[in-house]
Design an enzyme around this catalytic site. Structure first.
Site, PDB file in Angstrom:
ATOM      1  CG  HIS A  82      -2.071   0.937   1.113  1.00  0.00           C
ATOM      2  ND1 HIS A  82      -1.944   2.310   1.135  1.00  0.00           N
ATOM      3  CD2 HIS A  82      -3.394   0.693   0.958  1.00  0.00           C
ATOM      4  CE1 HIS A  82      -3.143   2.867   1.009  1.00  0.00           C
ATOM      5  NE2 HIS A  82      -4.034   1.905   0.889  1.00  0.00           N
ATOM      6  N   GLY A 163       5.025  21.086  12.467  1.00  0.00           N
ATOM      7  CA  GLY A 163       6.182  20.275  12.785  1.00  0.00           C
ATOM      8  C   GLY A 163       7.401  20.622  11.955  1.00  0.00           C
ATOM      9  N   PRO A 164       8.493  19.906  12.174  1.00  0.00           N
ATOM     10  CG  PRO A 164       9.987  18.216  12.798  1.00  0.00           C
ATOM     11  CD  PRO A 164       8.615  18.756  13.101  1.00  0.00           C
ATOM     12  CB  ALA A 165      10.721  21.567   6.967  1.00  0.00           C
ATOM     13  CG  PHE A 167      13.788  11.800   6.324  1.00  0.00           C
ATOM     14  CD1 PHE A 167      12.501  11.356   6.054  1.00  0.00           C
ATOM     15  CD2 PHE A 167      14.831  10.872   6.321  1.00  0.00           C
ATOM     16  CE1 PHE A 167      12.242  10.019   5.801  1.00  0.00           C
ATOM     17  CE2 PHE A 167      14.576   9.533   6.059  1.00  0.00           C
ATOM     18  CZ  PHE A 167      13.284   9.104   5.801  1.00  0.00           C
ATOM     19  N   PRO A 169      13.533   9.563  10.175  1.00  0.00           N
ATOM     20  CG  PRO A 169      15.774   9.085   9.805  1.00  0.00           C
ATOM     21  CD  PRO A 169      14.881  10.040  10.535  1.00  0.00           C
ATOM     22  N   GLY A 172       8.766   9.128   9.347  1.00  0.00           N
ATOM     23  CA  GLY A 172       8.336   9.633   8.047  1.00  0.00           C
ATOM     24  C   GLY A 172       7.499  10.879   8.227  1.00  0.00           C
TER      25      GLY A 172
END
Length: 547
Positions: A82, A163-165, A167, A169, A172
Site C-alpha cells: 500500500h 512540525g519540523p521540515a 526527515f 527516519p 516519516g
C-alpha cells in the site's frame, strides 16, 4: 444532540499483532472514544482503525494511538504494497452526527498541532483542511512515498503545515485533514494483478492521465495481488458514495472483467460503511431484478449476496454498518415491556402511562393487523392476482407500525417541558412571564405527539382498504379488528389533543391544529366504516361459499 466525529487513522503496521493491539488498546482507553473496527492487511502491511467520539475525544484518541506508533513502528524497516509515507500514514476526521465539516477541519488542525509538538514529526494537512489546492489530494502529498520523503521535504513548496521540515527516519510524515465519508472497497479478481490494475485504470477518475480519464468520478484505485487471499483485487477509495456508489463500482468491475475473460469472486468493504450506501445498493438490485423486499435486514442480506461481501471475511452488519454500531439502545421503558407488564403499568395508581400511550399502542396494533394479513396473502399461489395490491400495502403498514411503537413512550414523556415550566419560579412579574412562556411551549410540544400519532394512523387507511378488498378472506376478522383498533387509536389521540389544547392561549396555533385534528378524526370514522362495509360484503360471500 451528541456530536459524533469519526476518525480513521491508517498505521503502517499490519503484521505484528502486539503493535496492532497496543494501538487499539490506546484508543479503547481514551475516555469518550469507541473503537469500531480494526482491519489489518499482511500484504499491505497496514492497519486501518475506525473509532468515534466527540470532537475533543477523537483528538485525544488519535494522539494516544500516535504515541504508541512513535515508540513501536520503525519505517526504516517497513515494506508493503500500500502507498505510504509515515508510521501514522493518514489520519482523517469525518463528520458523522451533529458536526459540520468546518468543525472537523478545526479538529484536524488541533490534532496536527498537538502531534507535531509532542512527537516532533512533520504533519501535512489535506482534503478540506488543506492550505492550497495543490496539497488537497493525498496522492499528491504522498508522491514519492517514504523513500522519496527526505528529498521532498527540502522543497519549500512541500514544507509541512505543522512540525519540523526535517526527515524523521523512524516516522516519516503524517497527513491529516477533514473529509467526507470514504468507503474503502475491494473487488476480488480471479486473474493477475496486471489485469486488476488495468481495470482500475479504466475506472478510477484519474484514469491513465489527463488525456485518458477514467469513467467513474470521485474514485481512486489500483490493482494488486493479496497473498493471503490468493487473489488479485481492484482496490478503490470511493470519496463520495453518492456520486459513485459501491454497487456501481462493483458492476463496472464485473463488466471490465468480462471483457478480459476473467472472473469476479465477490468483494470486501474495508472498515465500516454508512447504512445509506448499502440500502442504495439494495434499491439497485431490487429494481434490476424486480424483487419485493421491504425489511431492512432482508435488503442488506440481498446486497451481501449480490456483491459477495462475505467472500473473504464475514460481513456482520452490527460490526460493519456505522449506524448499527453507534446506535444507543432504544429508550423505550414502556414499549419494551411485556404485554402483561404494560397493561399492569396502565392499571397502576399513577397518571402515566395513561390514555395517550394506550391510544398509540392500540393504533399500532391496528396497523400491525393490516400488515399481518397483507403478508399472509402475499406470495400465496391462490392469491397471485392480488400480488400488486399486497406489495403496495405491505411496506406502508409495516413501516407505520414500526414508527408508531416508539410513540408509546414519547406520549408519556411529552409533558417534560411543560412540567419544567410549572416548576419555574414565579415571584416576580418577569419570572411569571418566563414561566408562562415555557409552559405554553411545553404544551405545544406535548400536543405534537398525539398529532403525530393521528397523522401516522391517517396514512394507513388507503393500504388497509386495499387489504380489506384483496386480502385473504380467511383473515377477515383480523382486518375488522385492525380497522376498529386504528380508529380507536386515532380517536384516543384526538381526545388528548383536545384536552391539552384547553390551556393553550395561542389562537392561531389552536385553529391550525384543531382544524387538522378534526379532519383526521372524522376521516378515521368514515374510513373505518368503509373498511367494515367492504369486509361485511366479502364475509357474506365467503360464508355462503363455505356452506
Amino acid at each position: 444532540m451528541k456530536k459524533i466525529v469519526e476518525c480513521v487513522p491508517n498505521f503502517s503496521e499490519g503484521r505484528d499483532s502486539g503493535v496492532i493491539n497496543a494501538i487499539a488498546d490506546a484508543v479503547r482507553a481514551t475516555e469518550g472514544c469507541t473503537l469500531l473496527d480494526v482491519d489489518s492487511g499482511y500484504a499491505t502491511h497496514r492497519t486501518v482503525y475506525t473509532f468515534v467520539g466527540d470532537p475533543d475525544a477523537v483528538v485525544q484518541g488519535a494522539l494516544a494511538a500516535a504515541r504508541v506508533a512513535r515508540k513501536k513502528i520503525d519505517m526504516t524497516r517497513h515494506r508493503g504494497k500500500h502507498p505510504r509515507f509515515g508510521a501514522l500514514d493518514v489520519c482523517p476526521f469525518i463528520p458523522v452526527a451533529n458536526v459540520t465539516m468546518d468543525e472537523c477541519v478545526a479538529v484536524s488542525k488541533a490534532f496536527a498541532r498537538k502531534a507535531s509538538q509532542e512527537l516532533k514529526v512533520p504533519v501535512f494537512l489535506y482534503e478540506e483542511s488543506a492550505a492550497g489546492d495543490y496539497r488537497r489530494r493525498l496522492p499528491d502529498i504522498r508522491q514519492g512515498e517514504y523513500e522519496g520523503l527526505a528529498e521532498r521535504l527540502k522543497d519549500p513548496r512541500w514544507k509541512p503545515d505543522f512540525g519540523p521540515a526535517e526527515f524523521v527516519p523512524a516516522w516519516g510524515a503524517t497527513a491529516t485533514g477533514a473529509r467526507n465519508f470514504l468507503i474503502a472497497y475491494n473487488v476480488n479478481i480471479l486473474g493477475t494483478p496486471n489485469q486488476a490494475h488495468r481495470i482500475a485504470l479504466n475506472l478510477r477518475e484519474a484514469g491513465r492521465g489527463e488525456d485518458q480519464p477514467g469513467r467513474l468520478r470521485d474514485v481512486k484505485g489500483m490493482g494488486w495481488f493479496v497473498d493471503e487471499y490468493g487473489m488479485a483485487q481492484v482496490t478503490v477509495n470511493l470519496n463520495n458514495y453518492r456520486v459513485t456508489p459501491i454497487h456501481l463500482l462493483f458492476e463496472e468491475v464485473k463488466r471490465e472483467a468480462e471483457a478480459l475473460h476473467v472472473a469476479v469472486a465477490g468483494s470486501e468493504i474495508v472498515g465500516i460503511v454508512p447504512l445509506e450506501s448499502i440500502l442504495m445498493a439494495a434499491d439497485y438490485y431490487i429494481e434490476k431484478e424486480g424483487l419485493f423486499l421491504y425489511e431492512e435486514r432482508s435488503r442488506i442480506r440481498l446486497v451481501i449476496e449480490r456483491m459477495g461481501l462475505n467472500s473473504v471475511a464475514p460481513f456482520v452488519s452490527e460490526k460493519k454498518i456505522i449506524e448499527y454500531i453507534v446506535a444507543d439502545p432504544p429508550d423505550e421503558p414502556l414499549a419494551g415491556l411485556s404485554v402483561r407488564r404494560f397493561i399492569e403499568e396502565i392499571s397502576a395508581r399513577t397518571s402515566a402511562p395513561g390514555g395517550g400511550s394506550a391510544s398509540v399502542a392500540i393504533a399500532a396494533i391496528g396497523t400491525a393487523l393490516g400488515a399481518m394479513v397483507a403478508k399472509l396473502t402475499q406470495g400465496v399461489r391462490k392469491f397471485e392476482t392480488v400480488e400488486p395490491q399486497m406489495q403496495k400495502s405491505i411496506p406502508v403498514l409495516h413501516e407505520l407500525t414500526r414508527s408508531l411503537i416508539p410513540m408509546i413512550d414519547a406520549d408519556t414523556s411529552a409533558f417534560n417541558d411543560y412540567m419544567e415550566g410549572v416548576r419555574m419560579p414565579r415571584d416576580t412579574p418577569e419570572e411569571q412571564a418566563v414561566r408562562m412562556a415555557r409552559m405554553q411551549a411545553g404544551l405545544k410540544t406535548a400536543i405534537q405527539v398525539p398529532m403525530a400519532v393521528m397523522r401516522h394512523g391517517d396514512r394507513a387507511w388507503d393500504a388497509l382498504c386495499e387489504v380489506a378488498k384483496y386480502g385473504n378472506p380467511a383473515s377477515i376478522s383480523d382486518v375488522q379488528v385492525g380497522a376498529k383498533a386504528l380508529e380507536t387509536g386515532i380517536w384516543g389521540a384526538f381526545q388528548n389533543v383536545v384536552i391539552n389544547m384547553a390551556d393553550v392561549i395561542d389562537p392561531a396555533f389552536k385553529d391550525e391544529i384543531m382544524t387538522e385534528a378534526r379532519a383526521i378524526e372524522t376521516r378515521a370514522r368514515i374510513k373505518c366504516r368503509q373498511v367494515l362495509e367492504i369486509l361485511d360484503n366479502i364475509q357474506t360471500t365467503f360464508l355462503r361459499e363455505k356452506r
